[in-house]
Design a protein around this motif. Structure first.
Motif, PDB file in Angstrom:
ATOM      1  N   GLY A 220      71.039  20.202 -30.917  1.00 47.73           N
ATOM      2  CA  GLY A 220      71.063  21.386 -31.768  1.00 47.73           C
ATOM      3  C   GLY A 220      72.108  22.396 -31.337  1.00 47.73           C
ATOM      4  O   GLY A 220      72.837  22.943 -32.163  1.00 47.73           O
ATOM      5  N   LEU A 221      72.207  22.665 -30.028  1.00 48.21           N
ATOM      6  CA  LEU A 221      73.194  23.628 -29.539  1.00 48.21           C
ATOM      7  C   LEU A 221      74.616  23.109 -29.717  1.00 48.21           C
ATOM      8  O   LEU A 221      75.543  23.886 -29.991  1.00 48.21           O
ATOM      9  CB  LEU A 221      72.925  23.948 -28.067  1.00 48.21           C
ATOM     10  N   LEU A 224      75.436  23.723 -33.250  1.00 47.18           N
ATOM     11  CA  LEU A 224      75.668  25.153 -33.465  1.00 47.18           C
ATOM     12  C   LEU A 224      77.067  25.547 -33.012  1.00 47.18           C
ATOM     13  O   LEU A 224      77.745  26.340 -33.679  1.00 47.18           O
ATOM     14  CB  LEU A 224      74.614  25.959 -32.701  1.00 47.18           C
ATOM     15  N   ALA A 237      73.174  34.487 -30.704  1.00 51.04           N
ATOM     16  CA  ALA A 237      72.789  33.303 -31.479  1.00 51.04           C
ATOM     17  C   ALA A 237      72.456  32.092 -30.609  1.00 51.04           C
ATOM     18  O   ALA A 237      71.395  31.476 -30.797  1.00 51.04           O
ATOM     19  CB  ALA A 237      73.879  32.958 -32.488  1.00 51.04           C
ATOM     20  N   PRO A 238      73.310  31.688 -29.657  1.00 46.18           N
ATOM     21  CA  PRO A 238      72.950  30.498 -28.861  1.00 46.18           C
ATOM     22  C   PRO A 238      71.719  30.724 -27.992  1.00 46.18           C
ATOM     23  O   PRO A 238      70.922  29.800 -27.785  1.00 46.18           O
ATOM     24  CB  PRO A 238      74.204  30.242 -28.012  1.00 46.18           C
ATOM     25  N   ALA A 241      68.772  30.493 -30.334  1.00 45.02           N
ATOM     26  CA  ALA A 241      68.604  29.091 -30.718  1.00 45.02           C
ATOM     27  C   ALA A 241      67.990  28.276 -29.580  1.00 45.02           C
ATOM     28  O   ALA A 241      67.148  27.403 -29.806  1.00 45.02           O
ATOM     29  CB  ALA A 241      69.954  28.499 -31.123  1.00 45.02           C
ATOM     30  N   GLY A 245      64.586  26.358 -29.989  1.00 38.15           N
ATOM     31  CA  GLY A 245      64.679  24.903 -29.922  1.00 38.15           C
ATOM     32  C   GLY A 245      63.864  24.319 -28.789  1.00 38.15           C
ATOM     33  O   GLY A 245      63.163  23.310 -28.959  1.00 38.15           O
ATOM     34  N   ALA A 313      71.042  29.977 -37.072  1.00 38.29           N
ATOM     35  CA  ALA A 313      71.235  29.382 -35.743  1.00 38.29           C
ATOM     36  C   ALA A 313      69.906  28.902 -35.169  1.00 38.29           C
ATOM     37  O   ALA A 313      69.797  27.777 -34.656  1.00 38.29           O
ATOM     38  CB  ALA A 313      71.882  30.403 -34.804  1.00 38.29           C
ATOM     39  N   ALA A 314      68.880  29.759 -35.260  1.00 37.95           N
ATOM     40  CA  ALA A 314      67.567  29.366 -34.747  1.00 37.95           C
ATOM     41  C   ALA A 314      66.955  28.257 -35.592  1.00 37.95           C
ATOM     42  O   ALA A 314      66.349  27.317 -35.072  1.00 37.95           O
ATOM     43  CB  ALA A 314      66.639  30.582 -34.714  1.00 37.95           C
ATOM     44  N   THR A 317      68.192  24.590 -34.676  1.00 43.15           N
ATOM     45  CA  THR A 317      67.576  23.923 -33.523  1.00 43.15           C
ATOM     46  C   THR A 317      66.117  23.552 -33.806  1.00 43.15           C
ATOM     47  O   THR A 317      65.616  22.565 -33.264  1.00 43.15           O
ATOM     48  CB  THR A 317      67.659  24.803 -32.264  1.00 43.15           C
TER      49      THR A 317
END
Length: 734
Positions: A220-221, A224, A237-238, A241, A245, A313-314, A317
């Protein structure tokens, strides 16, 4: 018991069984996918920076006018480089200042550099502190971190000449210490290992959800990062996420493993048990993930791309975690076969059997006094929610950052030399009527009157003389507030200038005025989100209500879920206000002073917490409804469903809360807010709501829990989270 017909297994049943029987094939595909995503992200992945625009707002219009008519001195993104002479006035370091200005001007992405010694008002009254303003073509917070080394090289002559140099925001954000995301993730995983070992008794059963979650999070990351090359994502955002995730990834795999172990202990074939687990709990996982993703997608209703992209973003994930759960988890279960309980640390425990376990006894206790438990639960949430009444939204500025950060030290130097308001000046932009203002004397008269009115406004520390833009289309003045950017008085001043002072000074002149600049944009952003928060809440609640209504065929169950989740989120809001805005324990979290609640935190918290609380609601109600369809006994169904899911939901909540709370180590105050708020919401939801309020209300409603008007039953599509229904539901019970 499973309600899915065994003679015609559904698509999810077949998917789970296929993955379990072709374990190495599925694992190989996931491994290749991870490798490809990692390589692609390394080669073409984008960066993350806080950058947003508010089309149609007055602050954005003013900024656009400055960009179009303000000349090179108003173009791009400004960042101060703050200087302090360690001996004598800055004028004694004129040569070093000139060299640094020239070297900075030659850096890539730099549009202009203003020499403080040649700029009025850029040096403090005692001559020791100066602001060297650098304008960049793009927001420097999104540059490669290596750019800081270029800046350090350019200002080295100043440091050699014993001048302190600090980088103000947004350039200083690029130089901030790396966030402790990896440490937070490691802590979350460590707690998850401990909880799973204690809760399930074997290393194999504990390790499988962790492995699935980590692999899903990595995929997922990576995805992204690739999206960030095309879409603007915020710095948070990361981190957001990763929080989502990792948390839901462990939870989703945990629910599948728990159901698989229960089926396996009944003597089932491992591949068949994995298939049935995916068909039952796996279907609930997909409903839960869809609910979370839908809640996060509701953030786009804000109309602000910055907020919508955080939700996206969330959500990415979360969806990847769900995909990994229903494919990779059964593959790993098939690989383990009957060895799921190998490497025991205690006697493995599956779902409770009989009515003598602690959770059946708890359900019976709630059933005997439902009103008592309901009132106690509501009082608990009410007390926690009290601080919400005093919530003040705003922007957390650099003054709240740790003193080890260069942008915080720059903020303090500016406050010392020029006053706290100099960290957030307001720019008044006046678009002139070219016909009526062609005469220079009339334009000067307007400028003088504007300056008098601005200077006479309460809360203004200083005003520069309005100057005409290069092409004569604008008058531009800078207002320095007496208070800092995150102070409530600065927000009041902004609204006074925008709504009263500037329009009054320009009345009958044909000119139009705007209040622009970073502080104005931030306050406008807050106003926009406050106005749209009710819409977000309405959209998310309505969508979740319709989904639960469709899945569970019950009007009261859907209404109850929405209302109770609102209560639990209000309680989490209250804790955030008490800690960050009131300062109760803030220093323990590394927040040096009380701060307003970041304007987008309530919106993000609502979407995420509401979605996650629906996760647990779906898993609990799925088992209660399954028992109801078997026996048509509401009290027995509530007790059976609560007993079957309480242990796994409690373990899942402990893991999720630990993942969120571990991110309190982040260097970002906003991430700390989200981490605390989401951690509290999960704890409250899994204890007060899920163990007190849900069973109490379902006992009180009785058979009405499963009532649905016949006309509505016919209108709704049919979708059962635990496989095809074995008996009529909804409208059949009236």
């Amino acid at each position: 018991m499973n309600t899915e017909p065994t003679d015609r297994p559904g698509a999810l049943h077949r998917l789970g069984r296929w993955c379990a029987r072709r374990s190495w094939y599925v694992i190989t595909v996931w491994t290749l996918l991870l490798g490809a995503v990692a390589l692609a992200n390394g080669a073409w992945g984008g960066s993350f920076a806080d950058s947003f625009s508010l089309p149609g707002t007055r602050a954005q219009t003013g900024a656009d006018l400055l960009g179009a008519h303000g000349g090179s001195g108003a173009a791009g993104v400004a960042a101060p480089v703050v200087l302090r002479s360690e001996r004598g006035p800055l004028t004694d370091h004129r040569a070093a200042v000139a060299t640094a200005v020239a070297d900075l001007g030659r850096l890539p992405e730099v549009l202009s550099v203003a020499d403080p010694l040649g700029t009025p008002g850029a040096v403090s009254s005692d001559g020791t502190i100066g602001m060297l303003t650098v304008r960049f073509a793009e927001n420097p917070a999104g540059f490669d971190p290596g750019y800081v080394a270029l800046v350090d090289t350019a200002v080295e002559p100043l440091r050699v000449d014993r001048v302190t140099v600090e980088l103000g925001a947004p350039l200083g954000q690029l130089a901030a210490p790396k966030s402790a995301d990896r440490a937070s993730e490691a802590i979350g995983l460590a707690v998850a290992v401990l909880v799973l070992l204690v809760g399930f008794g074997s290393v194999a059963a504990a390790g499988l959800p962790l492995l699935t979650a980590v692999l899903g999070l990595a995929a997922g990351l990576g995805g992204l990062g690739l999206l960030a090359a095309r879409v603007d994502f915020a710095q948070a955002a990361p981190t957001l996420a990763a929080m989502m995730g990792l948390g839901v990834g462990i939870d989703y795999a945990l629910f599948l493993v728990t159901r698989h172990r229960a089926l396996l202990h009944d003597g089932g074939d491992p591949a068949e048990s994995a298939g049935r687990a995916v068909a039952t709990s796996g279907r609930a996982v997909l409903v839960a993930a869809a609910t979370v993703a839908m809640a996060l997608a509701g953030l786009f209703a804000s109309g602000v791309g910055f907020i919508g992209s955080l939700g996206a973003a969330a959500g990415l994930t979360v969806l990847v975690a769900a995909a990994a759960s229903v494919t990779l988890t059964p593959a790993l279960l098939g690989l383990l076969g009957g060895r799921i309980d190998r490497l025991r640390v205690r006697t493995p425990v599956a779902e409770p059997v009989g009515e003598s376990d602690v959770w059946h006894r708890w359900a019976a206790a709630v059933g005997r006094r439902p009103w008592t438990f309901l009132v106690c639960g509501l009082l608990t949430l009410g007390v926690l929610a009290v601080p919400v009444a005093s919530m003040r939204l705003g922007h957390v500025d650099a003054g709240a950052q740790p003193t080890g950060r260069t942008d915080r030290r720059a903020y303090d130097l500016v406050s010392e030399g020029f006053g706290p308001g100099a960290n957030g000046p307001l720019t008044v932009v006046v678009q002139l009527d070219s016909g009526r203002m062609a005469d220079g004397a009339r334009r000067q008269e307007l400028a003088d009157g504007l300056r008098r009115d601005l200077a006479a406004t309460a809360g203004v520390a200083a005003v520069t003389a309005p100057v005409t833009g290069p092409d004569g289309a604008l008058l531009i003045a800078t207002v320095t507030p007496a208070t800092g950017p995150q102070d409530a008085a600065t927000a009041r001043l902004f609204h006074t200038l925008q709504d009263t002072v500037v329009p009054g000074a320009l009345a009958h002149t044909g000119a139009v005025g705007y209040v622009a600049g970073g502080t104005a944009a931030g306050l406008t952003f807050t106003d926009t989100l406050v106005a749209r928060l009710p819409l977000i809440i309405g959209v998310v609640v309505a969508a979740a209500f319709l989904l639960l209504l469709t899945v569970f065929r019950s009007l009261l169950v859907a209404v109850k879920a929405a209302v109770l989740n609102l209560f639990s989120i209000a309680a989490a809001y209250g804790v955030v206000v008490a800690v960050f805005q009131w300062g109760w324990g803030g220093p323990l979290l590394g927040v040096t002073e009380p701060v307003p609640v970041e304007s987008y935190v309530p919106m993000m918290m609502f979407a995420i917490a509401f979605g996650l609380s629906m996760d647990y609601e779906v898993f609990l109600l799925s088992r209660i409804r399954e028992a109801w369809l078997e026996r048509r006994d509401n009290r027995a169904a509530v007790a059976t469903g609560l007993a079957a899911t309480a242990r796994v939901i409690t373990c899942a909540a402990m893991i999720m809360a630990s993942v969120f709370l571990a991110f309190l180590l982040s260097t970002s105050v906003v991430v700390k807010m989200l981490a605390l708020g989401l951690g509290v919401s999960v704890v409250v939801d899994a204890t007060v709501v899920r163990l007190l309020l849900v069973p109490a209300t379902m006992y009180l409603f009785g058979r009405a829990n499963w009532w649905l008007p016949a006309w509505l039953d016919r209108l709704l599509p049919r979708f059962d989270p635990e496989g095809p229904a074995a008996a009529p539901a909804g409208g059949a019970e009236r």
